[in-house]
Write an enzyme that holds these catalytic residues in place. Structure first.
Site, PDB file in Angstrom:
ATOM      1  N   CYS A  76       5.023  -5.091  -2.912  1.00  0.00           N
ATOM      2  CA  CYS A  76       4.233  -4.960  -1.682  1.00  0.00           C
ATOM      3  C   CYS A  76       5.029  -5.634  -0.574  1.00  0.00           C
ATOM      4  CB  CYS A  76       2.858  -5.606  -1.841  1.00  0.00           C
ATOM      5  SG  CYS A  76       1.912  -5.677  -0.298  1.00  0.00           S
ATOM      6  N   CYS A 212       0.919  -1.277   6.146  1.00  0.00           N
ATOM      7  CA  CYS A 212       1.574  -1.138   4.849  1.00  0.00           C
ATOM      8  C   CYS A 212       3.070  -1.340   5.080  1.00  0.00           C
ATOM      9  CB  CYS A 212       1.297   0.238   4.244  1.00  0.00           C
ATOM     10  SG  CYS A 212       2.097   0.502   2.642  1.00  0.00           S
TER      11      CYS A 212
END
Length: 227
Positions: A76, A212
């Site tokens: 991530c 994101c």
């Protein structure tokens, strides 16, 4: 868990719950506990859950990332940037430079000096995006699959604001061409004032998120292609 100190961090709009893995490693956390912590009504509220602990070598930090649904994810981007900051504060590694070990590989990162709580992550070279066979909807021009630690489906669209993101994101996220785990979906479109915008349907959150990190890199790799 009773007596566990948790930290809430935000990176570019994504928020995370962090714990220091030295007292209790990632195996001590069940999917149900992670779901409860990340629940915005019953828990702290977050897009993901992260455990940081000493890595395999001096000045290395092991980064364990779990989606909001309790499922493990390889990487991530915004979570890794936050992990760099908290690893420095917890004295797991030097803020000036560390090796962040993830399920997707090891990345160099560091905390930046100056105003704000900024960090830098070196992702290295990326493979060229591919063109998976997915069924496109109205206003969706093309589909690309880009690997930035984790796979991302990037879909350039005619009108970014008009995308029915819950409907189309849910449908595309589990397209058979993306494999059994599916992929986050990043809709990419030009903004009225110039530049480009991105909207993300996040796998594991199963909804739209404000940002994101690896998805932004995936969109940039697609946007840089000729044409």
């Amino acid at each position: 868990m009773i007596g566990t100190v948790v930290y809430k961090m935000t990176g570019s709009g994504n928020d995370f719950v962090f714990v220091d893995g030295r007292p209790r490693g990632p195996g001590a956390w069940t999917a149900e506990q992670i779901q409860t912590l990340c629940d915005r009504q019953r828990g702290v509220g977050a897009d993901g859950f992260v455990v940081v602990e000493p890595g395999s070598a001096p000045n290395a930090v092991r980064f364990h990332f779990f989606n909001r649904d309790g499922g493990r994810a390889a990487m991530c981007g915004n979570g890794a940037l936050c992990a760099t900051r908290i690893a420095g504060r917890l004295e797991l590694a030097s803020p000036a430079g560390m090796l962040l070990e993830t399920d997707a590989g090891a990345y160099r990162s560091r905390c930046l000096d100056g105003p704000g709580e900024l960090a830098e992550l070196v992702l290295g070279d990326l493979p060229a995006p591919s063109s998976p066979a997915v069924s496109l909807g109205k206003g969706e021009r093309q589909a690309y699959l880009a690997l930035v630690g984790v796979p991302h489906l990037v879909v350039p669209v005619d009108d970014l604001e008009a995308v029915p993101i819950m409907e189309r994101g849910r449908a595309l996220r589990s397209a058979p061409a993306l494999g059994p785990d599916g992929a986050p979906v990043n809709f990419l479109g030009q903004l009225a004032g110039g530049g480009w915008g991105m909207r993300t349907y996040e796998r594991g959150v199963e909804g739209e998120t404000l940002a994101c990190g690896t998805g932004a890199v995936a969109c940039a790799s697609v946007g840089a292609r000729p044409g």
